[in-house]
Design a protein around this motif. Structure first.
Motif, short mmCIF file in Angstrom:
data_model
loop_
_atom_site.label_atom_id
_atom_site.label_comp_id
_atom_site.label_asym_id
_atom_site.label_seq_id
_atom_site.Cartn_x
_atom_site.Cartn_y
_atom_site.Cartn_z
N THR A 235 1.35 -6.17 -11.72
CA THR A 235 2.01 -5.93 -10.44
C THR A 235 1.46 -6.86 -9.35
O THR A 235 2.22 -7.49 -8.61
CB THR A 235 1.80 -4.46 -10.01
OG1 THR A 235 2.22 -3.61 -11.07
CG2 THR A 235 2.58 -4.14 -8.77
N PHE A 238 2.53 -10.37 -9.97
CA PHE A 238 3.95 -10.51 -9.63
C PHE A 238 4.12 -10.68 -8.13
O PHE A 238 4.90 -11.51 -7.67
CB PHE A 238 4.73 -9.28 -10.11
CG PHE A 238 6.13 -9.19 -9.57
CD1 PHE A 238 7.13 -9.99 -10.09
CD2 PHE A 238 6.43 -8.34 -8.53
CE1 PHE A 238 8.41 -9.93 -9.58
CE2 PHE A 238 7.71 -8.27 -8.01
CZ PHE A 238 8.71 -9.07 -8.54
N LEU A 239 3.35 -9.90 -7.36
CA LEU A 239 3.44 -9.99 -5.90
C LEU A 239 2.83 -11.28 -5.38
O LEU A 239 2.95 -11.60 -4.21
CB LEU A 239 2.73 -8.80 -5.26
CG LEU A 239 3.39 -7.44 -5.44
CD1 LEU A 239 2.52 -6.34 -4.87
CD2 LEU A 239 4.75 -7.41 -4.78
N GLY A 240 2.15 -12.03 -6.30
CA GLY A 240 1.55 -13.29 -5.88
C GLY A 240 0.18 -13.10 -5.27
O GLY A 240 -0.32 -13.96 -4.55
N LEU A 241 -0.46 -11.92 -5.53
CA LEU A 241 -1.76 -11.66 -4.92
C LEU A 241 -2.88 -11.61 -5.95
O LEU A 241 -4.04 -11.60 -5.60
CB LEU A 241 -1.73 -10.31 -4.19
CG LEU A 241 -0.64 -10.14 -3.17
CD1 LEU A 241 -0.61 -8.71 -2.67
CD2 LEU A 241 -0.84 -11.09 -2.02
N PRO B 142 6.17 -0.96 -15.88
CA PRO B 142 5.75 -1.44 -14.55
C PRO B 142 6.92 -1.37 -13.58
O PRO B 142 8.02 -1.83 -13.89
CB PRO B 142 5.35 -2.89 -14.81
CG PRO B 142 5.20 -3.01 -16.28
CD PRO B 142 6.11 -2.00 -16.89
N PHE B 144 7.80 -2.91 -10.87
CA PHE B 144 8.50 -4.13 -10.43
C PHE B 144 9.45 -4.64 -11.50
O PHE B 144 10.54 -5.11 -11.20
CB PHE B 144 7.50 -5.22 -10.03
CG PHE B 144 6.67 -5.76 -11.16
CD1 PHE B 144 5.53 -5.13 -11.58
CD2 PHE B 144 7.06 -6.92 -11.82
CE1 PHE B 144 4.76 -5.64 -12.61
CE2 PHE B 144 6.31 -7.44 -12.84
CZ PHE B 144 5.16 -6.78 -13.25
N VAL B 263 5.75 -2.59 -3.61
CA VAL B 263 6.30 -3.33 -4.73
C VAL B 263 7.83 -3.26 -4.72
O VAL B 263 8.52 -4.29 -4.76
CB VAL B 263 5.75 -2.76 -6.06
CG1 VAL B 263 6.33 -3.51 -7.23
CG2 VAL B 263 4.25 -2.81 -6.06
N THR B 266 9.47 -5.20 -1.99
CA THR B 266 9.46 -6.64 -2.21
C THR B 266 10.57 -7.04 -3.18
O THR B 266 11.29 -8.01 -2.96
CB THR B 266 8.10 -7.10 -2.75
OG1 THR B 266 7.09 -6.62 -1.88
CG2 THR B 266 8.01 -8.60 -2.83
N ILE B 278 3.10 -7.21 2.49
CA ILE B 278 3.04 -8.28 1.49
C ILE B 278 3.31 -9.63 2.15
O ILE B 278 2.58 -10.61 1.95
CB ILE B 278 4.06 -8.03 0.35
CG1 ILE B 278 3.76 -6.70 -0.36
CG2 ILE B 278 4.04 -9.17 -0.65
CD1 ILE B 278 2.53 -6.68 -1.20
N ILE B 281 0.30 -10.68 4.10
CA ILE B 281 -0.80 -11.20 3.29
C ILE B 281 -0.51 -12.66 2.91
O ILE B 281 -1.38 -13.51 2.97
CB ILE B 281 -1.03 -10.33 2.03
CG1 ILE B 281 -1.51 -8.94 2.45
CG2 ILE B 281 -2.06 -10.96 1.11
CD1 ILE B 281 -1.68 -7.97 1.32
N TYR B 282 0.77 -12.93 2.57
CA TYR B 282 1.16 -14.31 2.27
C TYR B 282 0.88 -15.23 3.45
O TYR B 282 0.35 -16.32 3.32
CB TYR B 282 2.66 -14.41 2.00
CG TYR B 282 3.09 -14.06 0.61
CD1 TYR B 282 2.38 -14.52 -0.50
CD2 TYR B 282 4.21 -13.27 0.41
CE1 TYR B 282 2.79 -14.18 -1.76
CE2 TYR B 282 4.62 -12.94 -0.86
CZ TYR B 282 3.91 -13.40 -1.94
OH TYR B 282 4.31 -13.08 -3.19
#
Lengths: 300, 324
Positions: A235, A238-241, B142, B144, B263, B266, B278, B281-282
C-alpha cells in the motif's frame, strides 16, 4: 549423547503431533504448499526469469505494453505481457515477490524480537515498568497501522530501510501485547518459581524458560503480521511513499499499472495484484490454522 | 458513571498532550524545522525573518509552548502550495472524508452482522463456509488493488459508474453531501464499497466468533428451555451480547476507515482530507502534514473516549468496575 538422543526424539514427536494437527485442514496444507512455492520463486527469481527486467540492455521500449501471450520481433513470448517500459511482467513479478517478501519477513522478524523483549520483560518485572510499556502499546494500537506508517514515512522520507523501520515501529506493539499476555500466564507457573528458587538470573528465566512457552502464540501473531506487513508495504509503495523505484515491490508494479488503467491495459496492474493476493491469502490461511491449533477454547 | 467519564476524559487529555509533544518533536527535532516550516525558495532575509516569527531562536520548551498556544488558537501554519491556512484546507475537505467513511461503515454493518450471525449459528453449512472463505479473501485483498479492479470493471469495462471525483453535492436540512443527489450517490458508491470491503470481513469474523461463544452460554440454553421464541433469543439475548465487542470495534474501525480513506481517496481521486495528506507528503507541504496529524490525533483520542463511554452504557459490568 543420551541427552541429544532424547532431544531429537522429542522434536520428532513434536513435529509428528504438529503435522497431524496442521494437516487436519486440507486448505491449510494447500496454502502451505503454495507458500513454499512462492518463497522458492522469490529466492530463485534470477534463475527462473525469462530476463532480468532491470537490466536496461535487455529491455526494449519497442516491447512496451504488449498484451499477455504476445510475441516481440525477436520471438520472445511474454506470458503475462509487458509493462510501459517493455519489461516482461512475469519476470518483474518474480523479482517483485523477492522485494515484497524480503521486506515483509525482515520487518516481521525485527518487530517480533523487539516486541517480545518488551512484552516478556513487562510481564516479568511488572510494576511501573509494565504500566509504562503497556500504556505506550495501548496508545499505539489505538491508531491504525496505515496512519502510523504514514506519519513515520512523512517524517523520515522513503527508502527500503526506512520502510522496514516504519513497519517495525508500527508492528512491535502487537507482539509486545501478545508476548506479555502469554508471559503473564507462564510467570505464575511452578517452573518459574522453581527457577527463581535456584537463583537463576532474570535474563535466563525470561528467555530460556518463559519465552519457549510463549512461542506458539507469538508464531501465530508473527504469521498473520507478516501478511499484514507485506500488504502494508504494498500500500505504501503504491502511494509512492514506501520503497524507491529502484526496489520495485509488487505494490510499486501495481502503482505503475495504475496510470494505464483507463486505457484498458489491465494486465500491468492486475497480475502483480494477483501475485500479492495469493501470497497474502496463503499466509493468512496458514496463520488461521495455526491459531485454531493453539486456541484452547476451540479444542474438542 | 460521571466519575468514570471524568477520569477517562482526563486520561484522554493526557494522551492528547503526549501526542502533541510527539508530533511537535517529530517535526522540530527529527527534521530541520527551518527546512520543514519555511518555503525552500525563500531567500536568507526571509529565512531569518521567519525563524524569528516562529520563535525558532528561543529555547525548545518555549517553542513547544508557542506551538501549543498557536494550536489552541487554531493556527497550524500556512500551506506552501495553496497559500491558505492549513487548518482551513483540512476542515474544507473533512466532510467529504467523513461522508465516505460513514457510508462505507453503513454498507459494512448492514451486510456483516446478519452474515456473521448466520455463519456463527450454522458453522458447518455450505453457505457459512462460503461466507468465511469470502471474508478471508476480503481480509487479504489490499484495498488499493480492489479499488483498481473496481474502476477497471465498473468504470472502464462496463462504464456504469464514474471512477473519479465526488459528483454533484446536494443539501438537506443544511447538511451538504453527495448522498443527497443521484449523481453524488453514483460517485460515492464505488469508493465506499471499496473502503467497506475490508471492514466487512473483519466485522463478519467478529460477529461469527461472538455468536459461536455466546450461543453455548447458560442463559441462551435457559431462554430456549423456557420456551422463548428462537427469533427473540437471537435478536435480544444473542444480539445484545455480541454488540459489546462490535461497538468497540465499530468505533475503532471508523477511525481506521478515516485512515484507510487516504488510500481509497487517492485511487478514486475523492477530494477528501486523505487525498490532501498524500498530495501534501508528495509536495513536502509540511504545515498541512502537521495540521493533518494534529487533527487526526485529536479525532482518534475523542473516538476512543466515545467508545469507552458507549461501552459502559452497553455493559453494566464495566460500569461497576469503573465506579470503584
Amino acid at each position: 549423547m543420551l541427552n541429544t538422543d532424547s532431544n531429537s526424539k522429542n522434536i520428532n514427536v513434536f513435529m509428528y503431533k504438529f503435522w497431524s494437527d496442521f494437516s487436519e485442514s486440507k486448505v491449510a496444507v494447500i496454502s502451505l504448499l503454495i507458500l513454499i512455492a512462492i518463497v522458492l520463486i522469490a529466492i530463485f527469481a534470477p534463475l527462473i526469469s525469462l530476463s532480468d527486467p532491470y537490466d536496461l540492455s535487455k529491455v526494449s521500449i519497442m516491447d512496451s505494453r504488449l498484451p499477455p501471450m504476445a510475441k516481440n520481433f525477436a520471438g520472445d513470448i511474454f506470458i503475462l505481457g509487458t509493462d510501459g517500459a517493455g519489461r516482461d511482467m512475469l519476470s518483474a513479478i518474480f523479482y517483485g515477490l523477492r522485494v515484497s517478501l524480503g521486506v515483509g519477513v525482515m520487518s516481521a522478524i525485527f518487530a517480533l524480537i523487539i516486541g517480545t523483549i518488551f512484552g516478556i520483560s513487562a510481564a516479568f518485572f511488572g510494576g511501573k515498568y509494565e504500566t509504562f510499556i503497556m500504556r505506550i502499546v495501548d496508545i499505539q494500537l489505538s491508531f491504525p497501522s496505515i496512519l502510523m506508517a504514514l506519519i513515520i514515512l512523512a517524517a523520515f522520507g522513503k527508502g527500503i530501510e526506512k520502510t522496514i523501520i516504519a513497519l517495525v515501529l508500527v508492528q512491535w506493539a502487537y507482539y509486545a501485547r501478545t508476548a506479555r499476555a502469554a508471559a503473564l500466564v507462564e510467570r505464575s507457573k511452578e517452573y518459574v518459581e522453581a527457577a527463581q528458587c535456584l537463583a537463576l538470573g532474570n535474563k535466563k528465566i525470561m528467555f530460556n524458560h518463559i519465552l519457549p512457552n510463549c512461542m506458539p502464540s507469538l508464531i501465530v501473531v508473527g504469521t498473520l503480521q507478516t501478511a499484514h506487513a507485506i500488504s502494508l508495504e504494498a500500500t505504501l509503495s503504491f502511494l509512492g511513499l514506501g520503497l524507491p523505484i529502484t526496489e520495485p515491490s509488487l505494490g510499486l508494479l501495481i502503482g505503475n499499472g495504475f496510470q494505464y488503467m483507463h486505457t484498458g491495459d489491465f494486465w500491468i496492474s492486475i497480475f502483480p495484484g494477483v501475485a500479492l493476493l495469493i501470497t497474502i491469502v496463503s499466509i493468512n490461511l496458514v496463520g488461521d490454522q495455526l491459531r485454531d491449533m493453539y486456541n484452547p477454547r476451540l479444542k474438542k | 458513571m460521571t466519575a468514570f467519564i471524568l477520569r477517562r476524559s482526563s486520561q484522554s487529555i493526557i494522551v492528547l498532550f503526549i501526542m502533541s509533544l510527539l508530533v511537535f518533536s517529530g517535526v522540530n527535532l527529527v527534521g530541520d524545522p527551518v527546512e520543514m516550516l519555511i518555503n525552500p525558495e525563500a531567500d536568507q532575509a526571509e529565512v531569518e525573518r521567519v525563524i524569528k516569527e516562529l520563535g525558532l531562536d528561543k529555547p525548545i520548551t518555549e517553542q513547544y509552548w508557542y506551538f501549543l498556544m498557536n494550536a489552541f488558537k487554531g493556527d497550524l501554519g500556512t500551506s506552501f502550495i495553496f497559500g491558505e491556512p492549513a487548518l482551513k484546507l483540512i476542515v474544507q475537505r473533512m466532510p467529504a472524508t467523513i461522508e465516505l467513511a460513514l457510508f462505507s461503515l453503513f454498507i459494512s454493518l448492514i451486510f456483516a452482522i446478519p452474515l456473521g450471525i448466520y455463519a456463527g449459528l450454522k458453522p458447518e453449512s455450505k453457505i457459512s463456509k462460503t461466507i468465511m472463505a469470502g471474508s478471508i479473501l476480503g481480509f487479504s485483498m489490499p484495498t488499493f488493488w480492489v479499488g483498481i479492479l473496481f474502476i477497471m470493471f465498473f468504470a472502464v469495462y462496463l462504464g456504469w459508474l464514474p471512477s473519479t471525483g465526488r459528483g454533484e453535492i446536494g443539501s438537506f436540512l443544511g447538511v451538504k453531501s453527495s448522498l443527497f443527489t443521484l449523481d453524488g450517490l453514483s460517485h460515492i458508491f464505488l469508493p465506499a464499497l471499496n473502503l467497506a470491503l475490508f471492514k466487512l470481513s473483519s466485522v463478519i469474523r467478529l460477529t461469527r466468533a461472538g455468536t459461536r461463544e455466546i450461543i453455548h452460554q447458560d442463559y441462551i440454553k435457559f431462554a430456549r428451555a423456557k420456551g422463548v421464541a428462537e427469533s427473540r433469543v437471537i435478536n435480544v439475548h444473542l444480539l445484545k451480547n455480541i454488540l459489546i465487542p462490535i461497538v468497540t470495534i465499530i468505533g475503532l474501525e471508523f477511525g481506521s476507515l478515516i485512515a484507510f480513506s487516504t488510500v481509497t481517496e487517492t485511487v478514486f481521486a475523492w477530494p477528501g482530507m486523505g487525498k490532501l495528506i498524500i498530495d501534501s507528503i508528495y509536495n513536502l507541504d509540511r504545515p498541512v502534514i502537521v495540521a493533518y496529524l494534529m487533527i487526526i490525533v485529536i479525532f482518534f483520542v475523542f473516538l476512543n473516549l466515545l467508545v469507552d463511554i458507549l461501552y459502559t452504557l452497553l455493559d453494566p459490568r464495566v460500569r461497576i468496575q469503573g465506579s470503584n
